[in-house]
Design a protein around this motif. Structure first.
Motif, PDB file in Angstrom:
ATOM      1  N   SER A  78      63.633  13.664  19.908  1.00  0.00           N
ATOM      2  CA  SER A  78      62.346  14.312  19.687  1.00  0.00           C
ATOM      3  C   SER A  78      61.527  14.241  20.970  1.00  0.00           C
ATOM      4  CB  SER A  78      61.610  13.601  18.560  1.00  0.00           C
ATOM      5  OG  SER A  78      61.257  12.288  18.962  1.00  0.00           O
ATOM      6  N   PRO A  79      60.469  15.048  21.076  1.00  0.00           N
ATOM      7  CA  PRO A  79      59.592  14.940  22.250  1.00  0.00           C
ATOM      8  C   PRO A  79      59.033  13.537  22.418  1.00  0.00           C
ATOM      9  CG  PRO A  79      59.157  16.979  21.079  1.00  0.00           C
ATOM     10  CD  PRO A  79      60.114  16.199  20.222  1.00  0.00           C
ATOM     11  N   ALA A  80      58.698  12.875  21.298  1.00  0.00           N
ATOM     12  CA  ALA A  80      58.156  11.522  21.388  1.00  0.00           C
ATOM     13  C   ALA A  80      59.187  10.567  21.983  1.00  0.00           C
ATOM     14  CB  ALA A  80      57.733  11.040  20.001  1.00  0.00           C
ATOM     15  N   PHE A  81      60.446  10.688  21.532  1.00  0.00           N
ATOM     16  CA  PHE A  81      61.489   9.804  22.050  1.00  0.00           C
ATOM     17  C   PHE A  81      61.728  10.079  23.536  1.00  0.00           C
ATOM     18  CE2 PHE A  81      65.905   8.433  22.732  1.00  0.00           C
ATOM     19  CZ  PHE A  81      65.835   7.145  22.222  1.00  0.00           C
TER      20      PHE A  81
ATOM     21  N   ASP B 134      63.136  15.206  11.369  1.00  0.00           N
ATOM     22  CA  ASP B 134      62.861  14.845  12.765  1.00  0.00           C
ATOM     23  C   ASP B 134      63.105  16.026  13.692  1.00  0.00           C
ATOM     24  OD1 ASP B 134      64.118  11.417  12.561  1.00  0.00           O
ATOM     25  OD2 ASP B 134      62.149  12.286  12.098  1.00  0.00           O
ATOM     26  N   ALA B 135      64.173  16.772  13.392  1.00  0.00           N
ATOM     27  CA  ALA B 135      64.484  17.937  14.220  1.00  0.00           C
ATOM     28  C   ALA B 135      63.380  18.991  14.110  1.00  0.00           C
ATOM     29  CB  ALA B 135      65.824  18.531  13.805  1.00  0.00           C
ATOM     30  N   LEU B 136      62.831  19.159  12.913  1.00  0.00           N
ATOM     31  CA  LEU B 136      61.725  20.103  12.733  1.00  0.00           C
ATOM     32  C   LEU B 136      60.491  19.623  13.499  1.00  0.00           C
ATOM     33  CD1 LEU B 136      62.027  20.933   8.918  1.00  0.00           C
ATOM     34  CD2 LEU B 136      62.523  22.448  10.843  1.00  0.00           C
ATOM     35  N   MET B 137      60.245  18.320  13.476  1.00  0.00           N
ATOM     36  CA  MET B 137      59.111  17.772  14.215  1.00  0.00           C
ATOM     37  C   MET B 137      59.259  17.992  15.713  1.00  0.00           C
ATOM     38  SD  MET B 137      56.894  16.414  12.111  1.00  0.00           S
ATOM     39  CE  MET B 137      56.005  15.239  13.138  1.00  0.00           C
ATOM     40  N   ALA B 138      60.522  18.074  16.145  1.00  0.00           N
ATOM     41  CA  ALA B 138      60.772  18.205  17.576  1.00  0.00           C
ATOM     42  C   ALA B 138      60.289  19.531  18.152  1.00  0.00           C
ATOM     43  CB  ALA B 138      62.273  18.040  17.868  1.00  0.00           C
TER      44      ALA B 138
ATOM     45  N   PRO C  32      54.031  15.625  21.488  1.00  0.00           N
ATOM     46  CA  PRO C  32      54.884  14.524  21.032  1.00  0.00           C
ATOM     47  C   PRO C  32      54.173  13.666  20.000  1.00  0.00           C
ATOM     48  CG  PRO C  32      54.958  14.716  23.415  1.00  0.00           C
ATOM     49  CD  PRO C  32      53.865  15.618  22.947  1.00  0.00           C
ATOM     50  N   SER C  33      54.859  13.385  18.900  1.00  0.00           N
ATOM     51  CA  SER C  33      54.273  12.580  17.842  1.00  0.00           C
ATOM     52  C   SER C  33      55.389  11.928  17.037  1.00  0.00           C
ATOM     53  CB  SER C  33      53.404  13.445  16.925  1.00  0.00           C
ATOM     54  OG  SER C  33      54.192  14.427  16.284  1.00  0.00           O
ATOM     55  N   GLY C  34      54.999  11.014  16.162  1.00  0.00           N
ATOM     56  CA  GLY C  34      55.962  10.345  15.301  1.00  0.00           C
ATOM     57  C   GLY C  34      56.153   8.900  15.705  1.00  0.00           C
TER      58      GLY C  34
END
Length: 295
Positions: free
Chosen positions: A283-286, A83-87, A92-94
């Motif tokens: 995360s950006p999505a959150f 999740d941190a890598l996705m951030a 924003p996604s996930g």
């Protein structure tokens, strides 16, 4: 450890958490028969029985519980790292999973998210309606929505809605054959519509307050729901007195379809908060979800 063993253990973890081969197979995107065969092969290689299977349930054995306790934290840590890598991605996604009551969903959260999510097609949101108090960490939710008075102290809490209150209502049809209660204690003589909390399994005890005096009343009736909106329909149909959020019955009260009673005994409750673990790396999505709800 062989790579196959690690993959099979991830499948075991899914079955142990879901307590169901059917649910675990759906979560993993595989067939139930393939999943069952894989778990049997893992048990044969380890020489241990990991799951107890019956026609109705699946539960970890003592060895399975021990493996689950050892395995789950490492998997959660790995998921958090991913999740941190996705951030670091710009877009924003996930998937964001939120546990909340049906009232919070219908009256607040969905109306706020509906116009925002159109701008973020890569964000997937799961809104799990449940009127009980879930442990969002154990149940793998990213966040939950609760009233301010029931928040856990070790959570970050973001206010997302105004204070509100419950009101006692029933249809004119009901009061045509029943007296109008003048005091909350008189409700024990009435037919009331109950609500059951899924998590605790108990019925909600109606809470009243007047002039600094708190009063809790256990009511009885023919119907029990776990949805406020089903209670509205039951009240409109004359099945008794319901105790419901004012916002979802106000139009019915104004139109004369429901009659409000015990108004001076209906207390205000602290508004809804979005809450999540303070160790969560957002995360950006959150962050998009939080900003949409705090407006």
């Amino acid at each position: 450890m062989r790579r196959e063993d690690l993959n099979d253990m991830l499948w075991f973890l899914a079955v142990a958490e879901e307590r169901s081969f059917t649910k675990a197979a759906a979560r993993l995107g595989t067939s139930q028969s393939t999943l069952s065969h894989t778990i049997k092969q893992l048990e044969m290689r380890l020489g241990l029985r990991l799951l107890t299977r019956t026609t109705r349930s699946v539960a970890p054995t003592e060895a399975g519980e021990r493996l689950l306790r050892s395995l789950a934290p490492h998997i959660r840590e790995l998921e958090a790292d991913i999740d941190a890598l996705m951030a670091i991605r710009d877009k924003p996604s996930g998937t964001i999973r939120i546990s909340l009551s049906d009232h919070a969903l219908e009256s607040l959260v969905w109306p706020k998210l509906k116009p925002v999510l159109r701008n973020y097609p890569d964000i997937r949101v799961e809104l799990f309606s449940d009127n009980g108090f879930r442990n969002i960490v154990e149940d793998r939710f990213d966040a939950g929505v609760r009233l301010g008075e029931s928040l856990d102290k070790d959570m970050i809490a973001v206010p997302i809605g105004p204070d509100w209150r419950l009101v006692a209502v029933a249809s004119p049809e009901y009061f045509a054959s029943h007296s109008v209660p003048q005091h909350p204690q008189e409700l024990v003589e009435h037919i009331c519509i109950n609500q059951r909390h899924l998590r605790s399994g108990g019925l909600y005890v109606w809470e009243f307050e007047k002039d600094g005096r708190d009063l809790r009343v256990r009511v009885e009736g023919q119907l029990i729901f776990n949805s406020s909106y089903a209670e509205v329909d039951a009240a409109l149909s004359g099945y008794g007195i319901a105790y419901l959020p004012e916002s979802i019955v106000r139009d019915h009260i104004d139109a004369g379809r429901l009659i409000q009673v015990l108004d001076d005994w209906s207390p205000m409750f602290s508004g809804y908060y979005l809450y999540y673990p303070n160790r969560r790396q957002n995360s950006p999505a959150f962050s998009v979800i939080v900003e949409a709800l705090r407006r």
